[in-house]
Design a protein around this motif. Sequence first.
Motif, PDB file in Angstrom:
ATOM      1  N   GLY A 293      58.778  25.019  19.461  1.00  0.00           N
ATOM      2  CA  GLY A 293      60.004  24.233  19.450  1.00  0.00           C
ATOM      3  C   GLY A 293      60.317  23.694  18.067  1.00  0.00           C
ATOM      4  O   GLY A 293      61.467  23.719  17.615  1.00  0.00           O
ATOM      5  N   TRP A 294      59.297  23.203  17.390  1.00  0.00           N
ATOM      6  CA  TRP A 294      59.505  22.675  16.034  1.00  0.00           C
ATOM      7  C   TRP A 294      59.909  23.798  15.073  1.00  0.00           C
ATOM      8  O   TRP A 294      60.868  23.657  14.302  1.00  0.00           O
ATOM      9  CB  TRP A 294      58.237  21.995  15.536  1.00  0.00           C
ATOM     10  CG  TRP A 294      58.350  21.541  14.111  1.00  0.00           C
ATOM     11  CD1 TRP A 294      57.982  22.225  12.987  1.00  0.00           C
ATOM     12  CD2 TRP A 294      58.912  20.308  13.650  1.00  0.00           C
ATOM     13  NE1 TRP A 294      58.267  21.498  11.859  1.00  0.00           N
ATOM     14  CE2 TRP A 294      58.839  20.322  12.239  1.00  0.00           C
ATOM     15  CE3 TRP A 294      59.462  19.202  14.297  1.00  0.00           C
ATOM     16  CZ2 TRP A 294      59.301  19.256  11.467  1.00  0.00           C
ATOM     17  CZ3 TRP A 294      59.922  18.136  13.529  1.00  0.00           C
ATOM     18  CH2 TRP A 294      59.832  18.175  12.131  1.00  0.00           C
ATOM     19  N   LEU A 295      59.200  24.928  15.118  1.00  0.00           N
ATOM     20  CA  LEU A 295      59.508  26.035  14.216  1.00  0.00           C
ATOM     21  C   LEU A 295      60.904  26.587  14.479  1.00  0.00           C
ATOM     22  O   LEU A 295      61.649  26.900  13.539  1.00  0.00           O
ATOM     23  CB  LEU A 295      58.466  27.144  14.377  1.00  0.00           C
ATOM     24  CG  LEU A 295      57.048  26.826  13.893  1.00  0.00           C
ATOM     25  CD1 LEU A 295      56.105  27.973  14.222  1.00  0.00           C
ATOM     26  CD2 LEU A 295      57.043  26.535  12.396  1.00  0.00           C
ATOM     27  N   GLY A 296      61.272  26.710  15.762  1.00  0.00           N
ATOM     28  CA  GLY A 296      62.587  27.234  16.096  1.00  0.00           C
ATOM     29  C   GLY A 296      63.706  26.353  15.581  1.00  0.00           C
ATOM     30  O   GLY A 296      64.703  26.840  15.033  1.00  0.00           O
ATOM     31  N   SER A 297      63.554  25.044  15.728  1.00  0.00           N
ATOM     32  CA  SER A 297      64.588  24.123  15.233  1.00  0.00           C
ATOM     33  C   SER A 297      64.635  24.129  13.710  1.00  0.00           C
ATOM     34  O   SER A 297      65.710  24.025  13.113  1.00  0.00           O
ATOM     35  CB  SER A 297      64.328  22.707  15.755  1.00  0.00           C
ATOM     36  OG  SER A 297      63.077  22.214  15.294  1.00  0.00           O
ATOM     37  N   PHE A 298      63.484  24.273  13.079  1.00  0.00           N
ATOM     38  CA  PHE A 298      63.415  24.337  11.611  1.00  0.00           C
ATOM     39  C   PHE A 298      64.217  25.520  11.089  1.00  0.00           C
ATOM     40  O   PHE A 298      64.939  25.424  10.085  1.00  0.00           O
ATOM     41  CB  PHE A 298      61.950  24.447  11.168  1.00  0.00           C
ATOM     42  CG  PHE A 298      61.753  24.455   9.685  1.00  0.00           C
ATOM     43  CD1 PHE A 298      61.706  23.271   8.965  1.00  0.00           C
ATOM     44  CD2 PHE A 298      61.617  25.657   9.006  1.00  0.00           C
ATOM     45  CE1 PHE A 298      61.528  23.285   7.579  1.00  0.00           C
ATOM     46  CE2 PHE A 298      61.434  25.679   7.628  1.00  0.00           C
ATOM     47  CZ  PHE A 298      61.392  24.495   6.912  1.00  0.00           C
ATOM     48  N   VAL A 299      64.118  26.645  11.790  1.00  0.00           N
ATOM     49  CA  VAL A 299      64.867  27.838  11.397  1.00  0.00           C
ATOM     50  C   VAL A 299      66.345  27.691  11.745  1.00  0.00           C
ATOM     51  O   VAL A 299      67.234  28.039  10.953  1.00  0.00           O
ATOM     52  CB  VAL A 299      64.277  29.085  12.093  1.00  0.00           C
ATOM     53  CG1 VAL A 299      65.185  30.301  11.887  1.00  0.00           C
ATOM     54  CG2 VAL A 299      62.877  29.376  11.565  1.00  0.00           C
ATOM     55  N   ALA A 300      66.630  27.147  12.939  1.00  0.00           N
ATOM     56  CA  ALA A 300      68.016  27.091  13.422  1.00  0.00           C
ATOM     57  C   ALA A 300      68.922  26.251  12.531  1.00  0.00           C
ATOM     58  O   ALA A 300      70.099  26.588  12.353  1.00  0.00           O
ATOM     59  CB  ALA A 300      68.046  26.554  14.852  1.00  0.00           C
ATOM     60  N   VAL A 301      68.420  25.159  11.986  1.00  0.00           N
ATOM     61  CA  VAL A 301      69.274  24.306  11.140  1.00  0.00           C
ATOM     62  C   VAL A 301      69.678  25.030   9.861  1.00  0.00           C
ATOM     63  O   VAL A 301      70.624  24.602   9.167  1.00  0.00           O
ATOM     64  CB  VAL A 301      68.590  22.965  10.788  1.00  0.00           C
ATOM     65  CG1 VAL A 301      68.311  22.155  12.043  1.00  0.00           C
ATOM     66  CG2 VAL A 301      67.313  23.177   9.984  1.00  0.00           C
ATOM     67  N   ARG A 302      69.010  26.128   9.547  1.00  0.00           N
ATOM     68  CA  ARG A 302      69.320  26.894   8.343  1.00  0.00           C
ATOM     69  C   ARG A 302      70.168  28.135   8.642  1.00  0.00           C
ATOM     70  O   ARG A 302      70.443  28.918   7.727  1.00  0.00           O
ATOM     71  CB  ARG A 302      68.005  27.293   7.649  1.00  0.00           C
ATOM     72  CG  ARG A 302      67.315  26.092   7.007  1.00  0.00           C
ATOM     73  CD  ARG A 302      65.843  26.317   6.767  1.00  0.00           C
ATOM     74  NE  ARG A 302      65.256  25.179   6.051  1.00  0.00           N
ATOM     75  CZ  ARG A 302      64.940  24.019   6.621  1.00  0.00           C
ATOM     76  NH1 ARG A 302      65.125  23.862   7.926  1.00  0.00           N
ATOM     77  NH2 ARG A 302      64.436  23.035   5.917  1.00  0.00           N
TER      78      ARG A 302
END
Length: 273
Positions: free
Chosen positions: A100-109
Amino acid sequence: MANSLEHRMAIWLVFLALGAVAGVLAGLLGIGGGLVLVAALAWIAPEIGIPQEAAMHTALASSLASIVLTATASARAHAKRGSVMWPTVRWMVPGLLLGGWLGSFVAVRIDGEWLRWIVAGYCLIAAAQLLFGKNRAELGADAPPPQGAPMTAAGVGIGAVSAVVGIGGGSMTVPLLVWRGVAPVRAVGTSSACGVAIGLASAIGYALNAPAGALPEHAIGYVYLPAAIGVAIASVLCAPYGTRLAHKLHGDTLKRVFAAFLVLVAVSLLLGG
């Protein structure tokens, strides 16, 4: 002032209505509530002063934040009926939090328009799975709770994809567990508990990894608080009704109807761009 007040009240009513729908779907199918929220919030965002370029990120983040309470209410209701496999949850949660953390980290970019296409594509995949997916013969109450490192690894992937498309992971967790021989109602209950971890890690990621001043007001990062709170309040109240239906109704017809609905959600997202 009167018009402004009426406008704000109307927006709150919309958030509450969306929460009611998402709560029932979360309890009933363990799938789709987040997808419905993302599509609706993406449409509404520009009407409440959110910049168009931030609309999809806001929809995803706010949906995931609300899912924390929606999934908690659904999991609590399922746990009372004995349909949450806690050993499986314990093995999956570390992977779900990381994913979940990694996915959100990528999504904001990722650009908002690309996110719109990604979510629309996922809606179509979820619809196809509902219509054409084949399940292993279930073992029902005799199925041992799936455990071990493979479930943790699966959690990483489920958490990451869920964060990018703004869902609680039910459209992946439920089929995985049913494929492992788990009865559908126990798969839904377990998926609800897993959704708490996904929503929590993903929402925090969208809040902390968003650029400074991403939204004008009433927000933490990309999490628009009025949407998250309004949806969560109604969803918590309505999730138990979906859970009761899940224990009473045969799912085949519901799956077909909901698959068609997901196709409409995908179309609305594409047209909304």
